[in-house]
Write an enzyme that holds these catalytic residues in place. Structure first.
Site, PDB file in Angstrom:
ATOM      1  N   TYR A  22      16.594 -10.494   1.372  1.00 32.67           N
ATOM      2  CA  TYR A  22      16.799 -11.830   1.936  1.00 32.67           C
ATOM      3  C   TYR A  22      18.016 -12.536   1.355  1.00 32.67           C
ATOM      4  CZ  TYR A  22      11.730 -11.385   2.905  1.00 32.67           C
ATOM      5  OH  TYR A  22      10.481 -10.967   3.293  1.00 32.67           O
ATOM      6  N   ARG A  35      13.371  -9.283  -3.167  1.00 34.40           N
ATOM      7  CA  ARG A  35      13.751 -10.475  -2.400  1.00 34.40           C
ATOM      8  C   ARG A  35      15.267 -10.706  -2.369  1.00 34.40           C
ATOM      9  NH1 ARG A  35      12.558 -15.092  -3.296  1.00 34.40           N
ATOM     10  NH2 ARG A  35      12.110 -15.726  -1.175  1.00 34.40           N
ATOM     11  N   GLU A  48      -3.632 -21.267   3.501  1.00 34.27           N
ATOM     12  CA  GLU A  48      -3.492 -19.854   3.087  1.00 34.27           C
ATOM     13  C   GLU A  48      -2.222 -19.712   2.279  1.00 34.27           C
ATOM     14  OE1 GLU A  48      -3.147 -17.602   6.690  1.00 34.27           O
ATOM     15  OE2 GLU A  48      -5.264 -17.706   7.163  1.00 34.27           O
ATOM     16  N   GLY A 104       3.439 -21.024   3.965  1.00 36.07           N
ATOM     17  CA  GLY A 104       4.732 -21.553   4.391  1.00 36.07           C
ATOM     18  C   GLY A 104       5.274 -22.680   3.532  1.00 36.07           C
ATOM     19  N   GLY A 124       0.365 -18.728  -0.533  1.00 40.30           N
ATOM     20  CA  GLY A 124       0.604 -17.638  -1.455  1.00 40.30           C
ATOM     21  C   GLY A 124       1.679 -18.091  -2.436  1.00 40.30           C
ATOM     22  N   ARG A 125       2.889 -18.195  -1.903  1.00 46.00           N
ATOM     23  CA  ARG A 125       4.057 -18.534  -2.703  1.00 46.00           C
ATOM     24  C   ARG A 125       3.854 -19.781  -3.575  1.00 46.00           C
ATOM     25  NH1 ARG A 125       8.886 -16.852  -0.912  1.00 46.00           N
ATOM     26  NH2 ARG A 125       8.061 -16.805   1.201  1.00 46.00           N
ATOM     27  N   CYS A 147      20.819   3.521  -6.217  1.00 48.58           N
ATOM     28  CA  CYS A 147      22.022   3.973  -5.513  1.00 48.58           C
ATOM     29  C   CYS A 147      22.117   3.222  -4.182  1.00 48.58           C
ATOM     30  CB  CYS A 147      21.963   5.477  -5.312  1.00 48.58           C
ATOM     31  SG  CYS A 147      21.747   6.347  -6.868  1.00 48.58           S
ATOM     32  N   GLU A 148      22.173   1.932  -4.291  1.00 46.49           N
ATOM     33  CA  GLU A 148      22.189   1.018  -3.149  1.00 46.49           C
ATOM     34  C   GLU A 148      22.955  -0.200  -3.617  1.00 46.49           C
ATOM     35  OE1 GLU A 148      21.003   0.246  -0.146  1.00 46.49           O
ATOM     36  OE2 GLU A 148      19.167   1.360   0.266  1.00 46.49           O
TER      37      GLU A 148
HETATM   38  C1  PLP Z   1       2.355 -14.474   4.241  1.00 50.17           C
HETATM   39  C2  PLP Z   1       1.274 -15.295   4.832  1.00 50.17           C
HETATM   40  C3  PLP Z   1       0.754 -16.395   4.133  1.00 50.17           C
HETATM   41  C4  PLP Z   1       1.315 -16.861   2.818  1.00 50.17           C
HETATM   42  O1  PLP Z   1       2.581 -17.355   2.966  1.00 50.17           O
HETATM   43  P1  PLP Z   1       3.317 -18.098   1.746  1.00 50.17           P
HETATM   44  O2  PLP Z   1       4.641 -18.398   2.318  1.00 50.17           O
HETATM   45  O3  PLP Z   1       3.340 -17.156   0.617  1.00 50.17           O
HETATM   46  O4  PLP Z   1       2.536 -19.308   1.435  1.00 50.17           O
HETATM   47  C5  PLP Z   1      -0.306 -17.059   4.683  1.00 50.17           C
HETATM   48  N1  PLP Z   1      -0.849 -16.687   5.857  1.00 50.17           N
HETATM   49  C6  PLP Z   1      -0.375 -15.640   6.567  1.00 50.17           C
HETATM   50  C7  PLP Z   1      -1.043 -15.274   7.824  1.00 50.17           C
HETATM   51  C8  PLP Z   1       0.701 -14.920   6.074  1.00 50.17           C
HETATM   52  O5  PLP Z   1       1.169 -13.890   6.777  1.00 50.17           O
END
Ligand code: PLP
Length: 415
Positions: A312, A308, A270, A229, A272-273, A339-340
């Protein structure tokens, strides 16, 4: 967006001689520096671990880099679990944060000894159908509405994830009764949040719950998972998160709530981004232009490569290689060939004049970019390259071929 790219047009020309556009390229050094800074920010917490959200950039090469820093993986499917295992990450170094989970997937997670993070109270029964309640389990909390000191940060009422407080408490009670011994709390109530105070406020809330669970149910929470997040500045006017301030903020909440209660808790994330987002680029070539009611620049990538913006309305900075300092004299939609009509990487974007054959770099595509790819219109998914310190690249995922595309069809059979 960043001030300048970590590679030049000459580099791209060299790579393109071997790999056709479009392709993704990831900056290894950037990812390394980012994860290193994250671990430094939380070095005060003995058990800290980042469980990289595999779905952001599911490539073994990147998981192996992150593993060097002590990262685990956050998985939500059998494929992500198996990729994790195959890169040497298993046991408690996997967090299985799934939802609406199939029995087969729980079985995989149990086989690997992953920490299972239950999305709902009903998942206790589903986990039992898959095998047994493991010694260590985690439960996912959804606070409904989440506020920090600066105001409301997220309405989680309509989020499908996690359970309310009563269900959370009841889950721990049942899990303890069924033999679980080690517990964690997980919560994710924001997406792409640029507020340094997000993790600290979330941590404070979860720390309070940990103390309450100890006092009322006599269970000891051993880890708090702040999940993902944390955002990245996609737009030019946005500022990056200060990760050391985030770590300090969580430390303050820890010293205020956890230490006086005599508890000892590991902090997990956790992300990611935050880890890969700013360090991935989609490189594409200009293959057309069009001037009707608006002006268009056509490129050889499509929303199948990066969806994205299409789903979004997400903003990604766009640069034309070699024209970084040229005046932005055109206002264009940068579009792919689907084609979108939502197949647009940018709408009404001011850019220098693009010419046939120019390279366009779409920035901040390192997370939830290639991994969200799809095959609409029979478009093939691109290669992913990893750029090393000396600007050489390794192909960490080859491009799909037409044979790959047709592999699941029995194309010559008359049904
Ligand atoms: C998608 C997700 C993340 C990673 O989210 P980011 O916004 O990419 O940091 C972490 N934990 C869970 C459970 C997720 O679904």
């Amino acid at each position: 967006m960043r001030e300048s790219l970590p590679f030049s047009k000459e580099d791209v020309l060299r790579w393109n001689a071997q790999y056709p556009t479009p392709f993704y390229v990831y900056d290894e050094e950037g990812i390394r520096a980012c994860v290193d800074a994250l671990y430094k920010a939380f070095s005060w917490n003995k058990g800290f671990r980042e469980y990289f959200a595999v779905k952001a950039t599911p490539t073994p090469a990147i998981l192996r880099i992150l593993k060097e820093y002590g990262c685990g993986t956050d998985c939500a499917s059998a494929a992500e679990l198996i990729m994790s295992e195959r890169t040497g990450i298993d046991g408690h170094r996997i967090m299985f944060s799934s939802n609406e989970t199939r029995i087969e997937e729980y079985k995989e997670a149990l086989r690997l000894g992953a920490i299972i993070n239950l999305d709902d109270i009903t998942q206790i029964a589903q986990l039992e159908r898959a095998g047994q309640i493991p010694d260590t389990v985690c439960c996912r909390y959804n606070p409904g509405q989440f506020e920090n000191t600066n105001g409301i940060m997220g309405h989680a009422y309509d989020s499908k994830f996690g359970m309310n407080f009563d269900q959370l408490k009841e889950s721990y009670r049942i899990l303890k009764e069924k033999g679980a011994k080690h517990f964690g709390i997980h919560s994710m109530v924001a997406s792409c949040c640029l507020d340094n105070n997000y993790y600290p406020s979330l941590a404070e809330k979860l720390f309070e719950i940990a103390v309450e669970l100890r006092n009322e149910l006599d269970i000891e929470i051993e880890f708090i998972d702040l999940a993902g997040g944390i955002g990245i500045p996609y737009r030019p006017e946005e500022q990056p998160v200060d990760i050391s301030a985030v770590g300090e903020g969580v430390r303050k909440a820890y010293e205020k709530i956890i230490e006086p209660a005599g508890l000892s808790i590991s902090i997990f994330t956790e992300m990611g981004r935050y880890i890969t987002g700013p360090y991935g680029y989609l490189v594409t070539k200009v293959i057309g232009e069009k001037h009707i009611y608006k002006d268009y620049v056509g490129v050889d990538a499509t929303a199948c490569n990066l969806m994205r913006p299409a789903i979004y309305g997400a903003y990604h900075n766009i640069r034309i290689l070699g024209k970084e300092n040229a005046p932005k004299t055109c206002k264009v939609d940068v579009v792919g060939s689907l084609c979108e009509n939502n197949d647009k990487f940018a709408v009404d974007r001011e850019l220098p004049e693009a010419e046939y054959g120019d390279y366009i770099v779409i920035e901040d595509a390192g997370a939830h970019g290639h991994s969200m790819g799809y095959n609409y219109n029979g478009k093939l998914r691109s290669a992913e390259l990893l750029m090393h310190k000396d600007r050489s690249v390794s192909c960490i995922r080859r491009a799909q071929t037409l044979d790959d595309y047709f592999a699941t069809l029995d194309i010559d059979k008359d049904f």
